[in-house]
Design a protein around this motif. Sequence first.
Motif, PDB file in Angstrom:
ATOM      1  N   VAL A  17     -61.088   6.790   8.100  1.00 57.52           N
ATOM      2  CA  VAL A  17     -59.662   6.571   8.667  1.00 57.52           C
ATOM      3  C   VAL A  17     -59.776   5.715   9.550  1.00 57.52           C
ATOM      4  N   VAL A  18     -58.975   4.355   9.540  1.00 56.42           N
ATOM      5  CA  VAL A  18     -58.862   3.551  10.529  1.00 56.42           C
ATOM      6  C   VAL A  18     -57.600   3.424  11.265  1.00 56.42           C
ATOM      7  N   VAL A  19     -57.546   2.889  12.384  1.00 51.41           N
ATOM      8  CA  VAL A  19     -56.296   2.512  13.114  1.00 51.41           C
ATOM      9  C   VAL A  19     -56.150   1.226  13.495  1.00 51.41           C
ATOM     10  N   GLN A  20     -54.828   0.631  13.305  1.00 49.01           N
ATOM     11  CA  GLN A  20     -54.713  -0.780  13.743  1.00 49.01           C
ATOM     12  C   GLN A  20     -53.490  -0.732  14.694  1.00 49.01           C
ATOM     13  N   HIS A  21     -53.676  -1.264  16.112  1.00 49.59           N
ATOM     14  CA  HIS A  21     -52.719  -1.303  17.115  1.00 49.59           C
ATOM     15  C   HIS A  21     -52.597  -2.354  17.796  1.00 49.59           C
ATOM     16  N   ASN A  22     -51.647  -3.115  18.016  1.00 49.88           N
ATOM     17  CA  ASN A  22     -51.339  -3.963  18.921  1.00 49.88           C
ATOM     18  C   ASN A  22     -50.841  -3.151  20.096  1.00 49.88           C
ATOM     19  N   ALA A  63     -58.998   8.825  13.639  1.00 49.50           N
ATOM     20  CA  ALA A  63     -59.638   7.718  13.426  1.00 49.50           C
ATOM     21  C   ALA A  63     -61.206   7.583  13.590  1.00 49.50           C
ATOM     22  N   ARG A  64     -61.867   6.872  12.689  1.00 56.73           N
ATOM     23  CA  ARG A  64     -63.310   6.647  12.942  1.00 56.73           C
ATOM     24  C   ARG A  64     -63.405   5.336  13.582  1.00 56.73           C
ATOM     25  N   ILE A  65     -62.685   4.447  13.063  1.00 51.18           N
ATOM     26  CA  ILE A  65     -62.597   3.107  13.571  1.00 51.18           C
ATOM     27  C   ILE A  65     -61.249   2.577  13.930  1.00 51.18           C
ATOM     28  N   VAL A  66     -60.948   1.995  15.209  1.00 49.01           N
ATOM     29  CA  VAL A  66     -59.948   1.625  15.945  1.00 49.01           C
ATOM     30  C   VAL A  66     -59.870   0.264  16.302  1.00 49.01           C
ATOM     31  N   ALA A  67     -58.869  -0.745  16.032  1.00 47.61           N
ATOM     32  CA  ALA A  67     -58.974  -2.028  16.194  1.00 47.61           C
ATOM     33  C   ALA A  67     -57.764  -2.312  17.253  1.00 47.61           C
ATOM     34  N   LEU A  68     -57.965  -3.037  18.262  1.00 42.81           N
ATOM     35  CA  LEU A  68     -56.849  -3.190  19.210  1.00 42.81           C
ATOM     36  C   LEU A  68     -56.534  -4.743  19.659  1.00 42.81           C
ATOM     37  N   GLU A  69     -55.274  -5.254  19.743  1.00 39.16           N
ATOM     38  CA  GLU A  69     -55.069  -6.477  20.117  1.00 39.16           C
ATOM     39  C   GLU A  69     -54.231  -6.607  21.550  1.00 39.16           C
ATOM     40  N   GLU A  70     -54.155  -7.597  21.947  1.00 36.97           N
ATOM     41  CA  GLU A  70     -53.401  -8.000  23.442  1.00 36.97           C
ATOM     42  C   GLU A  70     -53.939  -7.139  24.188  1.00 36.97           C
ATOM     43  N   LEU A  71     -55.277  -6.900  24.436  1.00 35.72           N
ATOM     44  CA  LEU A  71     -56.069  -6.347  25.698  1.00 35.72           C
ATOM     45  C   LEU A  71     -56.095  -7.365  26.908  1.00 35.72           C
ATOM     46  N   THR A  72     -55.517  -6.724  27.929  1.00 36.13           N
ATOM     47  CA  THR A  72     -55.666  -7.392  29.003  1.00 36.13           C
ATOM     48  C   THR A  72     -57.039  -7.002  29.780  1.00 36.13           C
ATOM     49  N   GLY A  73     -57.468  -8.134  30.867  1.00 38.41           N
ATOM     50  CA  GLY A  73     -58.497  -7.827  31.704  1.00 38.41           C
ATOM     51  C   GLY A  73     -58.492  -6.608  32.414  1.00 38.41           C
ATOM     52  N   GLN A  74     -57.144  -6.148  32.705  1.00 33.02           N
ATOM     53  CA  GLN A  74     -57.082  -4.993  33.389  1.00 33.02           C
ATOM     54  C   GLN A  74     -57.071  -3.544  32.568  1.00 33.02           C
ATOM     55  N   ALA A  75     -56.525  -3.755  31.515  1.00 35.06           N
ATOM     56  CA  ALA A  75     -56.543  -2.572  30.622  1.00 35.06           C
ATOM     57  C   ALA A  75     -57.888  -2.460  29.767  1.00 35.06           C
ATOM     58  N   LEU A  76     -58.716  -3.431  29.492  1.00 40.29           N
ATOM     59  CA  LEU A  76     -59.946  -3.367  28.644  1.00 40.29           C
ATOM     60  C   LEU A  76     -60.780  -1.999  29.321  1.00 40.29           C
ATOM     61  N   PRO A  77     -60.810  -2.055  30.562  1.00 34.94           N
ATOM     62  CA  PRO A  77     -61.857  -0.941  31.112  1.00 34.94           C
ATOM     63  C   PRO A  77     -61.145   0.314  30.966  1.00 34.94           C
ATOM     64  N   VAL A  78     -59.860   0.539  30.806  1.00 31.62           N
ATOM     65  CA  VAL A  78     -59.104   1.709  30.610  1.00 31.62           C
ATOM     66  C   VAL A  78     -59.368   2.186  29.494  1.00 31.62           C
ATOM     67  N   TYR A  79     -59.223   1.406  28.204  1.00 34.02           N
ATOM     68  CA  TYR A  79     -59.543   1.608  27.038  1.00 34.02           C
ATOM     69  C   TYR A  79     -61.112   2.158  26.723  1.00 34.02           C
ATOM     70  N   ALA A  80     -61.864   1.419  27.435  1.00 27.88           N
ATOM     71  CA  ALA A  80     -63.178   1.302  26.962  1.00 27.88           C
ATOM     72  C   ALA A  80     -63.851   2.971  27.585  1.00 27.88           C
ATOM     73  N   ARG A  81     -63.038   3.293  28.766  1.00 29.54           N
ATOM     74  CA  ARG A  81     -63.494   4.358  29.358  1.00 29.54           C
ATOM     75  C   ARG A  81     -63.168   5.713  28.522  1.00 29.54           C
ATOM     76  N   ALA A  82     -61.606   5.580  28.144  1.00 30.20           N
ATOM     77  CA  ALA A  82     -61.137   6.679  27.518  1.00 30.20           C
ATOM     78  C   ALA A  82     -61.463   7.108  25.950  1.00 30.20           C
ATOM     79  N   LEU A  83     -61.794   5.674  25.268  1.00 32.67           N
ATOM     80  CA  LEU A  83     -62.255   5.827  24.023  1.00 32.67           C
ATOM     81  C   LEU A  83     -63.703   6.178  23.736  1.00 32.67           C
ATOM     82  N   ALA A  84     -64.555   5.900  24.751  1.00 34.30           N
ATOM     83  CA  ALA A  84     -65.961   6.200  24.499  1.00 34.30           C
ATOM     84  C   ALA A  84     -66.263   7.561  24.125  1.00 34.30           C
ATOM     85  N   PRO A  85     -65.778   8.492  24.508  1.00 35.12           N
ATOM     86  CA  PRO A  85     -66.447   9.843  24.132  1.00 35.12           C
ATOM     87  C   PRO A  85     -66.216   9.892  22.569  1.00 35.12           C
TER      88      PRO A  85
END
Length: 339
Positions: A120-125, A145-167
Amino acid sequence: MQPAETPAPAPPGVPAAHPSAPARRRWCRPGRGKTGAVLAAVAAALLAVPRLVPNTPGRLGSLLETLLPWLGLAVPVLLCAGLLRRAPVAVMAALLPVLVWGIRFGGLFLTGTEDSGGLVVVQHNVSDENADPAGTAAALNRSGARIVALEELTGQALPVYARALAPRFPYHGASGTVGLWSAYPLTDVRPVDIRPHGIAEGWNRGLRATAHTPDGDLAVYVAHLPSIRLGATGLRSGPRDESAALLAAVIRDEPLERLLLLGDLNSTVDDRGLGPLRAHLDAPGSGVAFSWPASFPVARIDQVLARSVRVTGIRTLPATGSDHLPVVAYVDLGAAGAE
């Protein structure tokens, strides 16, 4: 009271007029319905072969292909016009685009999107104007999902996604404004240059990685092609088409046979602008998954395309803080080609 006049008898040898004869003549008047029949034939031809519309001027062909399923709305208009004018020829002709539309798109609407694939994969802008990246990340964590692809990542939002998705997705790679999160180990993570001519350096919207899944290695590409613009002169899609061709050249030379492309391609799979990519990749065999705009989706411009694996189904997830809907796809890693 004056007695009702009785129609004069018909002269000898002339058959009497039947009371319904005027109605029959209205239905069968020669020439009635020809315009509707011609319009129905044109609609059917465009549905079957949209390349009949040239891409110059204004890339009208690409515009038609982007919104091609909506051309089916011409059918009820043609049917109503034929019925109101009592034109059987127009009514019958309107069934032709119905048939063509059903052949071309019916399977996408009628075929289920059950979880028949192993991955299962997810694609999300996620939108660079997303005011709730943490909420978006929580929705992605719930997607299965086991794989997630994201677009329009900003410098401010990237750390938020990294922390929340890491587990759930401990393996992660990013390049410019695109990123990839995986439950499986990732190696050979590197940027992919899909920058069209005339765009300044620093514009980076492509990424490539190898995902080491239990079913074997899989090349995963993430891409965000340039946006298109609709104006008085038509559709401006030149940079997007150029970027698609650059990405197609890289994918053509990819040494791993099994490959997934996830991305906001700013185009539907019917658009000839994606022709270079479609020459190497298969689209999902079922599912509609209109993803943009999130408030009233009219097209799927967020894509999951495959080579030597099969996307068995595709659907959208509920809206997040983005103007795109997330798209979830089910992938059979053991099957080659599309349905």
